[in-house]
Enzyme design. Structure first.
Site, PDB file in Angstrom:
ATOM      1  N   GLN A  95       0.560  -1.610  -0.280  1.00  0.00           N
ATOM      2  CA  GLN A  95       0.006   0.046  -0.245  1.00  0.00           C
ATOM      3  C   GLN A  95       0.776   1.165   0.030  1.00  0.00           C
ATOM      4  OE1 GLN A  95      -0.818   0.054   4.583  1.00  0.00           O
ATOM      5  NE2 GLN A  95      -2.017  -1.595   3.375  1.00  0.00           N
ATOM      6  N   GLU A 114       4.032   8.005   8.422  1.00  0.00           N
ATOM      7  CA  GLU A 114       4.309   7.144   9.668  1.00  0.00           C
ATOM      8  C   GLU A 114       5.180   6.709  10.206  1.00  0.00           C
ATOM      9  OE1 GLU A 114       1.177   4.126   8.485  1.00  0.00           O
ATOM     10  OE2 GLU A 114       2.667   3.377   7.548  1.00  0.00           O
ATOM     11  N   HIS A 171       5.209   0.197   1.054  1.00  0.00           N
ATOM     12  CA  HIS A 171       5.323  -0.822   2.072  1.00  0.00           C
ATOM     13  C   HIS A 171       4.022  -1.704   2.224  1.00  0.00           C
ATOM     14  CE1 HIS A 171       2.247   2.955   3.271  1.00  0.00           C
ATOM     15  NE2 HIS A 171       2.052   1.592   4.660  1.00  0.00           N
ATOM     16  N   ARG A 191      -4.428   0.223  -1.781  1.00  0.00           N
ATOM     17  CA  ARG A 191      -3.943  -0.976  -1.829  1.00  0.00           C
ATOM     18  C   ARG A 191      -3.795  -1.123  -3.376  1.00  0.00           C
ATOM     19  NH1 ARG A 191      -9.002  -2.554   0.947  1.00  0.00           N
ATOM     20  NH2 ARG A 191      -8.465  -2.455   2.784  1.00  0.00           N
TER      21      ARG A 191
END
Length: 314
Positions: A95, A114, A171, A191
């Site tokens: 994704q 993130e 990732h 995705r």
């Protein structure tokens, strides 16, 4: 009287989830397919509830909206960060997340940068971190031809590893890995590939190929370089400092008194147990405890053996 805000939070079942949130942390879980615990969250898809003190029973979103003074009078329209623990019992989808500009335009929420602190990993555990395409045309061709083995970059992982995953990074977390994730408060995921898995109803999960190709970065991701400083009974490791958050690992063995250097802190205890004293009141803390130290907490003391915490702030 200033006080920490201890949190009770929301579980999310996932096709790739397992039971480690119960087995490792002792949390009650609704099934044996629990993938995510949104430990510190004000996102509408899973709001944490305050467990103690004057705000007991209130959602973090409401406390943030009504008491900005506790968050350094932040002018961010929504609580900016989200802390999760992820149990990848199977591979997550491959994704990518958009940046703020693209996400706001297409999804009406923040983008998602993130980072991952690996709590535990099975022998041979690995992640996908980046891709090998040299141009957007090559990226599109390899995705359309499903040349996953040549396109995707796999990296071995072990407990204690850390990865910075900016928006635009291809990732996936591999099976047998338990991760603490610090991220922008967003739930937008595109995705690229889902291993042709089917859900409980026999359906393939939706892919988002055009949006993914729009937002994927070209070139290898650059990980952060953690730096550790030791003083008395504290080892403090700066894991990453980015435009969105700073994340630290604190390891306490003994007694440490700390003073506020950020408007507020998000704290997750990953190992050990001990006590925290704020304003002459003592609170027990242990593996699996999550709390916020708001702006009016000027200083606090940790006391314990082998306490390990992941700490973040915007």
């Amino acid at each position: 009287m200033s006080e920490p805000l201890f949190l009770q939070s929301v579980m999310h079942e996932k096709i790739w989830g397992g039971t480690k949130l119960r087995d490792e942390f002792g949390y009650e879980i609704p099934s044996d397919k629990v993938g995510e615990y949104w430990a510190i969250s004000a996102h509408p898809h899973g709001v944490s509830t305050i467990k103690n003190g004057r705000f007991a029973g209130m959602g973090l979103d409401k406390v943030y909206a009504e008491h900005r003074e506790l968050f350094g009078n932040s002018n961010e329209p929504v609580f900016p960060l989200l802390t999760k623990i992820l149990d990848a019992n199977d591979w997550l989808s491959v994704q990518v997340h958009p940046d703020d500009h693209y996400a706001m335009e297409h999804e009406g929420e923040l983008g998602k940068t993130e980072c991952w602190y690996v709590i535990a990993a099975d022998e041979g555990g690995e992640i996908i971190y980046g891709h090998n395409a040299q141009s957007r045309e090559e990226l599109r061709q390899q995705i359309e031809k499903k040349e996953w083995d040549t396109l995707l970059t796999k990296v071995p992982v072990k407990a204690g590893d850390f990865f910075y995953v900016p928006s635009g990074t291809m990732h996936a977390i591999g099976s047998g890995i338990l991760i603490l994730e610090t991220q922008q408060s967003s739930d937008t995921t595109y995705r690229v590939y889902d291993f042709d898995r089917k859900d409980a109803q026999g359906n393939l999960r939706e892919l988002h190929l055009e949006k993914s190709i729009d937002v994927l970065n070209i070139g290898a991701p650059a990980n952060s370089r953690p730096v550790t400083v030791k003083a008395d009974d504290l080892a403090s490791t700066l894991l990453v400092a980015s435009d969105f958050f700073a994340v630290y690992k604190w390891e306490v063995s003994g007694k440490v008194t700390l003073e506020k250097t950020a408007p507020y802190l998000l704290v997750s205890v990953l190992a050990g147990q001990g006590m925290m004293t704020v304003d002459e009141k003592t609170y027990p803390i242990a593996k699996g405890t999550h709390f916020i130290l708001p702006s009016d907490v000027e200083a606090w003391t940790f006391e314990g053996q082998d306490l390990e915490m992941i700490v973040s702030h915007p």
